[in-house]
Every structure is written in C-alpha cells, then in structure tokens.
Design a protein around this motif. Sequence first.
Motif, short mmCIF file in Angstrom:
data_model
loop_
_atom_site.label_atom_id
_atom_site.label_comp_id
_atom_site.label_asym_id
_atom_site.label_seq_id
_atom_site.Cartn_x
_atom_site.Cartn_y
_atom_site.Cartn_z
N GLU A 109 0.83 -1.20 0.00
CA GLU A 109 0.00 0.00 0.00
C GLU A 109 0.87 1.26 0.00
O GLU A 109 0.60 2.21 -0.75
CB GLU A 109 -0.93 0.01 1.22
CG GLU A 109 -1.87 1.19 1.26
CD GLU A 109 -2.80 1.17 2.46
OE1 GLU A 109 -3.22 2.26 2.86
OE2 GLU A 109 -3.10 0.09 2.99
N LEU A 165 4.21 5.54 -5.60
CA LEU A 165 4.12 5.66 -7.05
C LEU A 165 3.17 6.79 -7.44
O LEU A 165 3.45 7.55 -8.38
CB LEU A 165 3.63 4.34 -7.67
CG LEU A 165 4.60 3.17 -7.60
CD1 LEU A 165 3.96 1.91 -8.18
CD2 LEU A 165 5.90 3.49 -8.32
N GLN A 166 2.08 6.95 -6.70
CA GLN A 166 1.14 8.04 -6.97
C GLN A 166 1.80 9.39 -6.69
O GLN A 166 1.60 10.35 -7.43
CB GLN A 166 -0.13 7.87 -6.14
CG GLN A 166 -1.21 8.88 -6.47
CD GLN A 166 -1.69 8.78 -7.91
OE1 GLN A 166 -1.98 7.69 -8.40
NE2 GLN A 166 -1.77 9.90 -8.59
N GLN A 167 2.59 9.46 -5.62
CA GLN A 167 3.30 10.70 -5.30
C GLN A 167 4.26 11.06 -6.43
O GLN A 167 4.38 12.23 -6.81
CB GLN A 167 4.08 10.56 -4.00
CG GLN A 167 3.24 10.65 -2.75
CD GLN A 167 4.12 10.51 -1.52
OE1 GLN A 167 4.66 9.45 -1.26
NE2 GLN A 167 4.28 11.60 -0.80
N TYR A 218 3.86 1.42 -1.11
CA TYR A 218 4.50 1.41 -2.42
C TYR A 218 3.60 2.07 -3.46
O TYR A 218 4.04 2.94 -4.22
CB TYR A 218 4.85 -0.03 -2.81
CG TYR A 218 5.33 -0.22 -4.22
CD1 TYR A 218 6.57 0.24 -4.63
CD2 TYR A 218 4.55 -0.90 -5.15
CE1 TYR A 218 7.02 0.04 -5.92
CE2 TYR A 218 4.99 -1.10 -6.44
CZ TYR A 218 6.23 -0.63 -6.83
OH TYR A 218 6.67 -0.82 -8.11
N GLU A 219 2.34 1.68 -3.48
CA GLU A 219 1.37 2.27 -4.42
C GLU A 219 1.21 3.77 -4.17
O GLU A 219 1.12 4.56 -5.11
CB GLU A 219 0.02 1.56 -4.31
CG GLU A 219 0.04 0.12 -4.79
CD GLU A 219 0.33 -0.02 -6.27
OE1 GLU A 219 -0.01 0.89 -7.05
OE2 GLU A 219 0.91 -1.05 -6.67
N GLU A 220 1.18 4.16 -2.90
CA GLU A 220 1.08 5.59 -2.56
C GLU A 220 2.31 6.35 -3.05
O GLU A 220 2.19 7.47 -3.56
CB GLU A 220 0.91 5.77 -1.06
CG GLU A 220 -0.43 5.32 -0.53
CD GLU A 220 -0.53 5.32 0.98
OE1 GLU A 220 0.46 5.73 1.66
OE2 GLU A 220 -1.57 4.90 1.50
N ARG A 229 4.01 15.55 -12.75
CA ARG A 229 3.06 16.40 -13.47
C ARG A 229 3.35 17.89 -13.22
O ARG A 229 2.96 18.73 -14.03
CB ARG A 229 1.64 16.08 -13.05
CG ARG A 229 1.20 14.70 -13.56
CD ARG A 229 -0.18 14.34 -13.15
NE ARG A 229 -1.12 15.31 -13.72
CZ ARG A 229 -2.36 15.47 -13.30
NH1 ARG A 229 -2.82 14.75 -12.32
NH2 ARG A 229 -3.14 16.37 -13.87
N TYR A 239 4.01 10.21 -9.58
CA TYR A 239 3.19 10.66 -10.70
C TYR A 239 2.76 12.11 -10.50
O TYR A 239 2.88 12.94 -11.41
CB TYR A 239 1.98 9.74 -10.86
CG TYR A 239 1.01 10.19 -11.91
CD1 TYR A 239 1.30 10.03 -13.26
CD2 TYR A 239 -0.19 10.80 -11.55
CE1 TYR A 239 0.41 10.47 -14.23
CE2 TYR A 239 -1.08 11.23 -12.52
CZ TYR A 239 -0.77 11.07 -13.86
OH TYR A 239 -1.66 11.50 -14.81
N ASN A 240 2.26 12.42 -9.32
CA ASN A 240 1.79 13.78 -9.03
C ASN A 240 2.93 14.80 -9.13
O ASN A 240 2.74 15.90 -9.66
CB ASN A 240 1.13 13.85 -7.66
CG ASN A 240 -0.17 13.09 -7.60
OD1 ASN A 240 -0.81 12.83 -8.63
ND2 ASN A 240 -0.57 12.69 -6.41
#
Length: 72
Positions: A10, A16-18, A12-14, A24, A20-21
Amino acid sequence: MTIKPIKTEEQYEEALQQIYNLLRTHPQPNSEAGDELELIVTLVEAYEDIHYPMSASDPVAYLQNKMLQNGL
C-alpha cells in the motif's frame, strides 16, 4: 514533506502516486519538489529491488530468441 521507508504494498502504491503527481508539476532539479521526487524514487527503487527483483538476462537466450524472430 514527510518521507518514510516503504514497508508495505500500500505504501509502495502511494509512493508511485506521489511520483506521478510530482512529475506532473515538472519540478526543477535541486528545488524542494525536485529533492522530494528524488528521495521518493530512491525509496521506490529500494523497495522494488527487494520485492520485485529482476534476474540478469541470459545473452545467449536473447540472441537465440532474436534469431528465431527473424527467421535465422
């Protein structure tokens, strides 16, 4: 900015989202956001090295596969 070691899938997924954000926003190197991105990427790489290790490729198998694909 609170950065912690990645210990769970979990987290790790967070992370990866950070990443990505942050990407951007096109952070500048050596800026606060750029440093944060670099740290998170380093933590993700460390987590992946442990939980998703990549085996070394076999160069002979690679060449054989390429030859087969090209009808050689």
